[in-house]
Write a protein that holds these residues in place. Structure first.
Motif, PDB file in Angstrom:
ATOM      1  N   UNK A 183     -29.011   2.507  13.358  1.00 19.62           N
ATOM      2  CA  UNK A 183     -29.453   1.049  12.597  1.00 19.62           C
ATOM      3  C   UNK A 183     -29.265   1.283  11.286  1.00 19.62           C
ATOM      4  N   UNK A 184     -27.157   0.375  10.668  1.00 19.54           N
ATOM      5  CA  UNK A 184     -27.372   0.863   9.278  1.00 19.54           C
ATOM      6  C   UNK A 184     -27.332  -0.687   8.658  1.00 19.54           C
ATOM      7  N   UNK A 185     -28.261  -0.863   7.427  1.00 17.31           N
ATOM      8  CA  UNK A 185     -28.764  -1.437   6.426  1.00 17.31           C
ATOM      9  C   UNK A 185     -27.543  -2.715   7.077  1.00 17.31           C
ATOM     10  N   UNK A 186     -28.445  -3.714   6.963  1.00 19.23           N
ATOM     11  CA  UNK A 186     -27.396  -5.348   6.734  1.00 19.23           C
ATOM     12  C   UNK A 186     -26.248  -4.810   8.137  1.00 19.23           C
ATOM     13  N   UNK A 187     -26.671  -4.930   9.236  1.00 17.32           N
ATOM     14  CA  UNK A 187     -26.294  -4.501  10.332  1.00 17.32           C
ATOM     15  C   UNK A 187     -24.720  -4.162  10.128  1.00 17.32           C
ATOM     16  N   UNK A 188     -23.992  -2.627   8.923  1.00 18.10           N
ATOM     17  CA  UNK A 188     -23.028  -2.670   8.869  1.00 18.10           C
ATOM     18  C   UNK A 188     -22.914  -1.286  10.045  1.00 18.10           C
ATOM     19  N   UNK A 189     -22.815  -1.510  11.139  1.00 16.24           N
ATOM     20  CA  UNK A 189     -23.136  -0.080  12.381  1.00 16.24           C
ATOM     21  C   UNK A 189     -21.557   0.365  12.810  1.00 16.24           C
ATOM     22  N   UNK A 190     -20.183  -0.427  12.205  1.00 17.54           N
ATOM     23  CA  UNK A 190     -19.127   0.262  12.795  1.00 17.54           C
ATOM     24  C   UNK A 190     -18.123  -0.099  11.501  1.00 17.54           C
ATOM     25  N   UNK A 191     -17.594   0.896  11.612  1.00 14.20           N
ATOM     26  CA  UNK A 191     -16.219   0.520  10.754  1.00 14.20           C
ATOM     27  C   UNK A 191     -15.015   0.901  11.041  1.00 14.20           C
ATOM     28  N   UNK A 216       1.116   0.595   0.938  1.00 15.15           N
ATOM     29  CA  UNK A 216       2.115   1.530   1.331  1.00 15.15           C
ATOM     30  C   UNK A 216       3.068   2.154  -0.289  1.00 15.15           C
ATOM     31  N   UNK A 217       2.941   1.534  -0.754  1.00 20.23           N
ATOM     32  CA  UNK A 217       3.947   1.248  -2.246  1.00 20.23           C
ATOM     33  C   UNK A 217       3.455   2.343  -2.907  1.00 20.23           C
ATOM     34  N   UNK A 218       2.284   3.058  -2.536  1.00 22.00           N
ATOM     35  CA  UNK A 218       2.379   4.209  -3.285  1.00 22.00           C
ATOM     36  C   UNK A 218       3.275   5.380  -2.867  1.00 22.00           C
ATOM     37  N   UNK A 219       3.302   5.318  -1.519  1.00 16.92           N
ATOM     38  CA  UNK A 219       4.505   6.247  -0.952  1.00 16.92           C
ATOM     39  C   UNK A 219       5.627   5.836  -0.636  1.00 16.92           C
ATOM     40  N   UNK A 220       5.980   5.114  -1.439  1.00 17.12           N
ATOM     41  CA  UNK A 220       7.509   4.064  -1.544  1.00 17.12           C
ATOM     42  C   UNK A 220       8.074   3.886  -0.433  1.00 17.12           C
ATOM     43  N   UNK A 221       7.262   3.210   0.831  1.00 19.92           N
ATOM     44  CA  UNK A 221       6.733   2.319   1.789  1.00 19.92           C
ATOM     45  C   UNK A 221       7.334   0.865   1.690  1.00 19.92           C
ATOM     46  N   UNK A 222       7.874   0.301   0.304  1.00 20.21           N
ATOM     47  CA  UNK A 222       8.109  -1.092  -0.161  1.00 20.21           C
ATOM     48  C   UNK A 222       7.932  -1.892   0.821  1.00 20.21           C
ATOM     49  N   UNK A 223       8.358  -2.269   2.354  1.00 22.49           N
ATOM     50  CA  UNK A 223       8.493  -3.209   2.958  1.00 22.49           C
ATOM     51  C   UNK A 223       7.721  -3.058   3.986  1.00 22.49           C
ATOM     52  N   UNK A 224       6.612  -1.730   4.137  1.00 23.12           N
ATOM     53  CA  UNK A 224       5.080  -2.265   4.955  1.00 23.12           C
ATOM     54  C   UNK A 224       3.986  -2.980   4.458  1.00 23.12           C
ATOM     55  N   UNK A 225       3.022  -3.577   5.720  1.00 23.76           N
ATOM     56  CA  UNK A 225       2.056  -4.034   5.612  1.00 23.76           C
ATOM     57  C   UNK A 225       1.114  -3.153   4.963  1.00 23.76           C
ATOM     58  N   UNK A 226       0.491  -4.079   3.644  1.00 20.13           N
ATOM     59  CA  UNK A 226      -0.669  -3.221   2.698  1.00 20.13           C
ATOM     60  C   UNK A 226      -2.030  -3.576   3.664  1.00 20.13           C
ATOM     61  N   UNK A 227      -2.847  -1.896   4.835  1.00 17.36           N
ATOM     62  CA  UNK A 227      -3.775  -2.289   5.189  1.00 17.36           C
ATOM     63  C   UNK A 227      -5.082  -2.258   4.836  1.00 17.36           C
ATOM     64  N   UNK A 228      -6.018  -2.269   5.229  1.00 14.61           N
ATOM     65  CA  UNK A 228      -7.412  -2.161   5.167  1.00 14.61           C
ATOM     66  C   UNK A 228      -8.409  -1.294   5.568  1.00 14.61           C
ATOM     67  N   UNK A 229      -9.625  -1.327   5.136  1.00 11.17           N
ATOM     68  CA  UNK A 229     -11.056  -1.277   6.541  1.00 11.17           C
ATOM     69  C   UNK A 229     -11.521  -2.018   6.715  1.00 11.17           C
ATOM     70  N   UNK A 230     -12.187  -2.252   7.719  1.00 12.44           N
ATOM     71  CA  UNK A 230     -13.115  -3.169   7.702  1.00 12.44           C
ATOM     72  C   UNK A 230     -14.692  -2.842   8.283  1.00 12.44           C
ATOM     73  N   UNK A 231     -15.617  -3.062   7.501  1.00 12.06           N
ATOM     74  CA  UNK A 231     -17.116  -2.576   7.726  1.00 12.06           C
ATOM     75  C   UNK A 231     -18.065  -3.679   8.604  1.00 12.06           C
ATOM     76  N   UNK A 232     -18.512  -3.582   9.344  1.00 11.05           N
ATOM     77  CA  UNK A 232     -18.881  -4.807   9.882  1.00 11.05           C
ATOM     78  C   UNK A 232     -20.071  -4.684  11.200  1.00 11.05           C
ATOM     79  N   UNK A 233     -20.599  -5.216  12.441  1.00 10.63           N
ATOM     80  CA  UNK A 233     -21.293  -4.879  13.223  1.00 10.63           C
ATOM     81  C   UNK A 233     -21.680  -6.474  14.031  1.00 10.63           C
ATOM     82  N   UNK A 234     -22.361  -6.590  14.704  1.00 10.45           N
ATOM     83  CA  UNK A 234     -22.655  -7.384  15.996  1.00 10.45           C
ATOM     84  C   UNK A 234     -23.121  -9.422  14.895  1.00 10.45           C
ATOM     85  N   UNK A 235     -23.898  -9.421  12.931  1.00 13.20           N
ATOM     86  CA  UNK A 235     -23.768 -10.372  12.753  1.00 13.20           C
ATOM     87  C   UNK A 235     -22.986 -10.702  11.754  1.00 13.20           C
TER      88      UNK A 235
END
Length: 225
Positions: free
Chosen positions: A68-76, A101-120
């Motif tokens: 069990x992760x602190x603060x319910x962050x059991x998944x990412x 994506x702009x780091x690799x010259x992909x100016x028209x691609x969407x910026x991606x992201x991480x999400x850390x979450x749980x049931x709460x």
């Protein structure tokens, strides 16, 4: 004349200065800090057909905490772009990964992201900057890097900070997702709720009004004399 007025103004001035110092102290102590580590079982999927012309892949990594992760962050879930780096050993593939994506010259691609979450309600959102090495001889993927946190929900609303991590996975011989283990170190800050300044403002206002009345009273007494 000036001596008596100064004698009366000194304690009032000191009182107001004290209140101002208290306000500054409260402003300096309005941050919640969170530091903890979590081990996650991981699943790594690399899409080598994304942009083979630019030697750029898409990576999706999912994780589930081993306990069990602190603060319910059991998944990412982490999504990034990866660019192949030059290396002499043909059995080694090295990639730099980034959510932007702009780091690799992909100016028209969407910026991606991480999400850390749980049931709460608690969630964290971040963007990754990391590296990985695929060793075809050993059948491993080793990597690590930093996720910059830019927001969250629940107790992590308006969170900032970083997550540093190391990760090792076993390549799937059939070419499917690779399974492994990652250790994530969280170092987070959130703004702390502070009381409404009504009480302090009232005290300062009262002090100013009292000062004005005292000065007016002294002027009136002088005129009578």
């Amino acid at each position: 004349m000036f001596g008596s007025r100064l004698a009366w103004l000194v304690p009032v001035t000191l009182t107001l200065l004290g209140l101002g110092t208290s306000i500054q102290t409260a402003k300096a102590e309005n941050t919640n800090n969170y530091q903890f580590s979590v081990d996650y079982s991981t699943l790594v999927e690399l899409d080598f057909n994304y942009r083979p012309d630019l030697e750029i892949v898409r990576a999706t990594i999912t994780g589930e905490s081993t306990t069990d992760a602190p603060y319910g962050l059991d998944f990412f879930t982490s999504n990034t772009y990866g660019k192949l780096q030059p290396v002499e050993d043909p059995s080694i593939r090295r990639y730099n990964f980034n959510s932007d994506p702009s780091v690799f010259g992909l100016s028209e691609e969407p910026t991606l992201f991480d999400v850390y979450y749980g049931s709460g309600d608690n969630k964290l959102f971040g963007r990754a900057n990391d590296r990985a090495e695929i060793n075809l001889t050993e059948g491993t993927i080793r990597g690590g890097g930093t996720i910059t946190i830019y927001d969250g929900t629940g107790i992590f609303k308006n969170a900032t900070g970083t997550i540093t991590f190391t990760q090792q996975d076993r390549l799937d011989p059939s070419g499917g997702p690779s399974r492994g283990l990652a250790t994530l170190n969280f170092n987070l800050q959130t703004p702390q709720e502070v009381p409404e300044p009504a009480a302090t403002t009232t005290l300062i206002g009262t002090g100013v009004v009292a000062a004005g009345l005292q000065i007016r009273k002294r002027k009136t007494e002088k005129l009578k004399v």
